[in-house]
Scaffold this motif. Structure first.
Motif, PDB file in Angstrom:
ATOM      1  N   LEU A 351      -9.145   1.946   8.492  1.00 60.56           N
ATOM      2  CA  LEU A 351      -9.398   2.594   6.896  1.00 60.56           C
ATOM      3  C   LEU A 351     -10.349   1.717   6.138  1.00 60.56           C
ATOM      4  N   ALA A 352     -11.196   2.266   5.646  1.00 59.77           N
ATOM      5  CA  ALA A 352     -12.183   1.623   4.768  1.00 59.77           C
ATOM      6  C   ALA A 352     -12.289   2.087   3.213  1.00 59.77           C
ATOM      7  N   LEU A 353     -12.127   1.151   2.382  1.00 52.81           N
ATOM      8  CA  LEU A 353     -12.034   1.534   0.901  1.00 52.81           C
ATOM      9  C   LEU A 353     -12.964   0.679   0.188  1.00 52.81           C
ATOM     10  N   LYS A 354     -13.831   1.528  -0.570  1.00 50.25           N
ATOM     11  CA  LYS A 354     -14.925   1.007  -1.333  1.00 50.25           C
ATOM     12  C   LYS A 354     -14.638   1.219  -2.829  1.00 50.25           C
ATOM     13  N   LEU A 355     -14.286   0.359  -3.616  1.00 46.03           N
ATOM     14  CA  LEU A 355     -13.854   0.471  -4.955  1.00 46.03           C
ATOM     15  C   LEU A 355     -14.636   0.417  -5.869  1.00 46.03           C
ATOM     16  N   ASP A 356     -15.070   1.354  -6.732  1.00 44.13           N
ATOM     17  CA  ASP A 356     -15.934   1.195  -8.161  1.00 44.13           C
ATOM     18  C   ASP A 356     -14.823   1.185  -9.356  1.00 44.13           C
ATOM     19  N   TRP A 357     -15.009   0.271 -10.283  1.00 40.17           N
ATOM     20  CA  TRP A 357     -14.153   0.070 -11.382  1.00 40.17           C
ATOM     21  C   TRP A 357     -14.631   0.802 -12.731  1.00 40.17           C
ATOM     22  N   TYR A 358     -13.644   1.457 -13.503  1.00 40.95           N
ATOM     23  CA  TYR A 358     -14.127   1.623 -14.905  1.00 40.95           C
ATOM     24  C   TYR A 358     -12.944   0.869 -15.671  1.00 40.95           C
ATOM     25  N   LYS A 359     -13.309   0.656 -17.054  1.00 41.48           N
ATOM     26  CA  LYS A 359     -12.293  -0.010 -17.902  1.00 41.48           C
ATOM     27  C   LYS A 359     -11.306   0.921 -18.193  1.00 41.48           C
ATOM     28  N   SER A 360     -10.053   0.360 -18.588  1.00 42.51           N
ATOM     29  CA  SER A 360      -8.961   0.978 -19.246  1.00 42.51           C
ATOM     30  C   SER A 360      -8.135  -0.020 -20.124  1.00 42.51           C
ATOM     31  N   ALA A 361      -7.901   0.428 -21.104  1.00 43.64           N
ATOM     32  CA  ALA A 361      -6.978  -0.456 -22.132  1.00 43.64           C
ATOM     33  C   ALA A 361      -5.541  -0.157 -21.830  1.00 43.64           C
ATOM     34  N   ILE A 362      -5.030   0.739 -20.924  1.00 43.35           N
ATOM     35  CA  ILE A 362      -3.711   1.069 -20.536  1.00 43.35           C
ATOM     36  C   ILE A 362      -3.354   0.253 -19.032  1.00 43.35           C
ATOM     37  N   LYS A 363      -2.133  -0.525 -19.375  1.00 41.17           N
ATOM     38  CA  LYS A 363      -1.694  -1.147 -18.394  1.00 41.17           C
ATOM     39  C   LYS A 363      -0.410  -0.410 -17.865  1.00 41.17           C
ATOM     40  N   ARG A 364      -0.062  -0.871 -16.545  1.00 42.06           N
ATOM     41  CA  ARG A 364       1.355  -0.266 -16.048  1.00 42.06           C
ATOM     42  C   ARG A 364       1.866  -1.251 -15.137  1.00 42.06           C
ATOM     43  N   GLU A 365       3.196  -0.817 -14.933  1.00 36.74           N
ATOM     44  CA  GLU A 365       3.741  -1.646 -13.884  1.00 36.74           C
ATOM     45  C   GLU A 365       3.580  -1.551 -12.489  1.00 36.74           C
ATOM     46  N   VAL A 366       4.008  -2.407 -11.481  1.00 35.52           N
ATOM     47  CA  VAL A 366       3.768  -2.164 -10.180  1.00 35.52           C
ATOM     48  C   VAL A 366       4.786  -1.013  -9.780  1.00 35.52           C
ATOM     49  N   ARG A 367       4.306  -0.179  -8.939  1.00 37.35           N
ATOM     50  CA  ARG A 367       4.956   1.201  -8.648  1.00 37.35           C
ATOM     51  C   ARG A 367       5.786   0.719  -7.561  1.00 37.35           C
ATOM     52  N   LYS A 368       7.061   1.415  -7.487  1.00 38.48           N
ATOM     53  CA  LYS A 368       7.779   1.599  -6.054  1.00 38.48           C
ATOM     54  C   LYS A 368       7.196   1.804  -4.882  1.00 38.48           C
ATOM     55  N   LEU A 369       6.939   1.093  -3.838  1.00 40.12           N
ATOM     56  CA  LEU A 369       6.337   1.654  -2.606  1.00 40.12           C
ATOM     57  C   LEU A 369       7.018   2.267  -1.830  1.00 40.12           C
ATOM     58  N   ARG A 370       6.608   3.583  -1.267  1.00 39.70           N
ATOM     59  CA  ARG A 370       7.138   4.341  -0.408  1.00 39.70           C
ATOM     60  C   ARG A 370       7.348   3.575   0.770  1.00 39.70           C
ATOM     61  N   GLN A 371       8.191   4.102   1.527  1.00 40.38           N
ATOM     62  CA  GLN A 371       8.325   3.666   3.003  1.00 40.38           C
ATOM     63  C   GLN A 371       7.795   4.800   4.057  1.00 40.38           C
ATOM     64  N   CYS A 372       6.900   4.251   5.052  1.00 35.25           N
ATOM     65  CA  CYS A 372       6.521   5.126   6.012  1.00 35.25           C
ATOM     66  C   CYS A 372       5.833   4.080   7.054  1.00 35.25           C
ATOM     67  N   CYS A 373       5.546   4.651   8.115  1.00 36.91           N
ATOM     68  CA  CYS A 373       5.014   4.098   9.168  1.00 36.91           C
ATOM     69  C   CYS A 373       3.765   4.547   9.844  1.00 36.91           C
ATOM     70  N   HIS A 374       2.804   3.416   9.607  1.00 36.63           N
ATOM     71  CA  HIS A 374       1.530   3.769  10.378  1.00 36.63           C
ATOM     72  C   HIS A 374       1.265   3.037  11.782  1.00 36.63           C
ATOM     73  N   LEU A 375       1.398   3.782  12.588  1.00 37.51           N
ATOM     74  CA  LEU A 375       1.636   3.016  13.884  1.00 37.51           C
ATOM     75  C   LEU A 375       0.635   2.787  14.582  1.00 37.51           C
ATOM     76  N   SER A 376      -0.696   3.486  14.017  1.00 35.36           N
ATOM     77  CA  SER A 376      -1.995   3.398  14.817  1.00 35.36           C
ATOM     78  C   SER A 376      -2.863   2.326  14.024  1.00 35.36           C
ATOM     79  N   LEU A 377      -2.579   2.115  12.869  1.00 35.96           N
ATOM     80  CA  LEU A 377      -3.571   1.611  11.983  1.00 35.96           C
ATOM     81  C   LEU A 377      -3.651   0.120  12.348  1.00 35.96           C
TER      82      LEU A 377
END
Length: 449
Positions: A351-377
């Motif tokens: 898996l490859a992610l390339k991130l570009d960013w734009y500014k935002s004045a809004i901040k949020r809390e860390v979200r609850k992470l869902r549970q799943c299983c990536h067996l091949s990654l």
């Protein structure tokens, strides 16, 4: 004795080789370098004219010249800049004409011209096209991209290529055809394809004349097709059983995926990607062999509305091994929106992610992470990591759920229209990445560039 004979003859042993071998040696260097050998001796004077690959790329020369203009400062007017550019264009035209007039080739392996040209130079360009086709060229490239927009091929420069300008002999040996900023019509391009039985690679960029492009013939050798930024294209119909790779970037267009059963690599970008993502459950039925998918999601996340998509519940790309996402990121949204897509690819190992960013004045809390299983990654690459909530929580999600993870590569560069190359921000991103190493005990699995 050998040294004395060389001194008397004024020649070296290399010059004593047959012409065929010397031309073969020249083929290992660039054409410009090969042309410079003409000053070595009378023996070398004409050898370069047998050079089989005519790579007449003048884009670097133009880029260097434009850099010099920019260094002069804003004092130069646009009219004066255009006058100077026209002088450069004229110089490039004369250089190409000289090369072609000097060439003694009967067959050309490669013919490539790349410069900022327009229809004013049509008589010369027509002559170049005829030269290449009459020499049974194998790899043919015309790139007249504007210096103003070298990436998207959407400038005002184009070349109206008429059917009469394309003499098609009974047997064309083309294996690769690249046309950028060339106004090529549906009829001309289809005629080209139909008369090129050995064509393996086709690339068209920035053509305003294409409307309904049809790639005919199930027996074609065609393996790679790229269509980018053809703004008037309404439909793309592919009949290519041997096609392995397809890249489309542009407006939303009707693309038929039904007759490319062996497709293993697909790249989608531009506004079409919105349609593609939302209709992937249906489209994926045509991708039974797909192993690599690249999505250029270069729009702000809240336009995509992936949270409303429910179709990622079941595997839809069962053979996919590589997934590349180019994403515009902000803490307004979450990269976790893309996690169902990853879950829908049970065989995914990179898996490859390339991130570009734009500014935002809004901040949020860390979200609850869902549970799943990536067996091949096994391998994750993230370019553009800055250590904010959005990229940090996604890394944590992958660390916790990719049970077979072997390597996580983080490139902490900051890509933003507001801040570019800020050393302090890059160092701060590295510190955040190091915290992931210590907090989640991933040790040597984490590689920070």
């Amino acid at each position: 004795m050998c040294h004395k004979r060389e001194e008397c003859d004024g020649e070296d042993r290399l010059s004593e080789l047959p012409d065929e071998l010397l031309v073969s040696i020249l083929s290992g260097i660039t054409m410009k370098e090969a042309a410079r050998t003409s000053v070595l001796s009378h023996r070398w004077e004409k050898l370069w004219t047998f050079y089989p690959c005519l790579d007449l790329d003048g884009s670097k020369r133009l880029d260097n010249f434009l850099s010099q203009i920019r260094d002069i400062g804003p004092g130069i007017t646009s009219e004066r800049r255009n006058e100077i550019l026209d002088i450069q264009r004229g110089g490039y035209i004369n250089w190409v004409n000289h090369i072609l007039e000097s060439s003694q080739l009967h067959v050309v392996d490669e013919f490539k011209v790349q410069f900022d040209l327009d229809e004013r130079y049509k008589p010369d360009i027509d002559k170049w096209v005829r030269f290449a086709l009459e020499k049974k060229v194998k790899r043919f490239e015309l790139d007249f991209s504007s210096y103003k927009d070298r990436v998207h091929y959407m400038g005002h420069y184009n070349y109206p290529l008429s059917l009469e300008a394309l003499p098609l002999p009974s047997s064309i040996f083309l294996t690769s055809l690249i046309l950028k900023m060339v106004a090529v019509s549906d009829q001309v391009l289809e005629n080209f394809i139909s008369n090129c039985p050995f064509l393996e690679s086709l690339c068209v960029g920035g053509s305003r004349s294409l409307v309904h492009l049809r790639v005919p013939g199930s027996s074609l050798c065609l393996k790679y097709v790229e269509v980018t930024y053809c703004k008037n294209l309404k439909s793309l119909e592919l009949h290519a059983a041997n096609l392995l790779s397809l890249k489309y970037t542009g407006l939303s267009t009707a693309i038929s995926f039904m007759n490319i059963p062996n497709l293993v690599e697909l790249c989608v970008g531009g506004k079409y990607q919105q349609y593609f993502v939302h209709n992937l459950p249906i489209l994926s039925k045509s991708f039974s062999q797909l192993q690599k998918l690249a999505l250029d999601l270069d729009i702000k996340p809240y336009f995509l509305h992936m949270r409303n998509i429910k179709w990622f519940q079941n595997p839809i790309l069962s053979q996919l091994k590589q997934l590349e996402l180019h994403v515009v990121a902000s803490d307004v949204q979450s990269l976790l929106l893309y996690s169902p897509l990853i879950e829908a690819c049970p065989s995914l190992n990179r898996l490859a992610l390339k991130l570009d960013w734009y500014k935002s004045a809004i901040k949020r809390e860390v979200r609850k992470l869902r549970q799943c299983c990536h067996l091949s990654l096994k391998v994750v690459e993230m370019t553009g990591f800055v250590g904010q909530i959005v990229d940090t929580e996604f890394c944590i999600y992958l660390i916790k759920n990719a049970k077979m993870l072997e390597k996580m590569i983080i490139d902490p560069c900051y890509r933003s229209p507001y801040v570019i190359g800020d050393i302090e921000l890059v160092e701060a991103a590295r510190e955040c990445a190091e915290q992931l190493r210590s907090e989640y005990c991933i040790g040597d699995k984490l590689i920070i560039l």
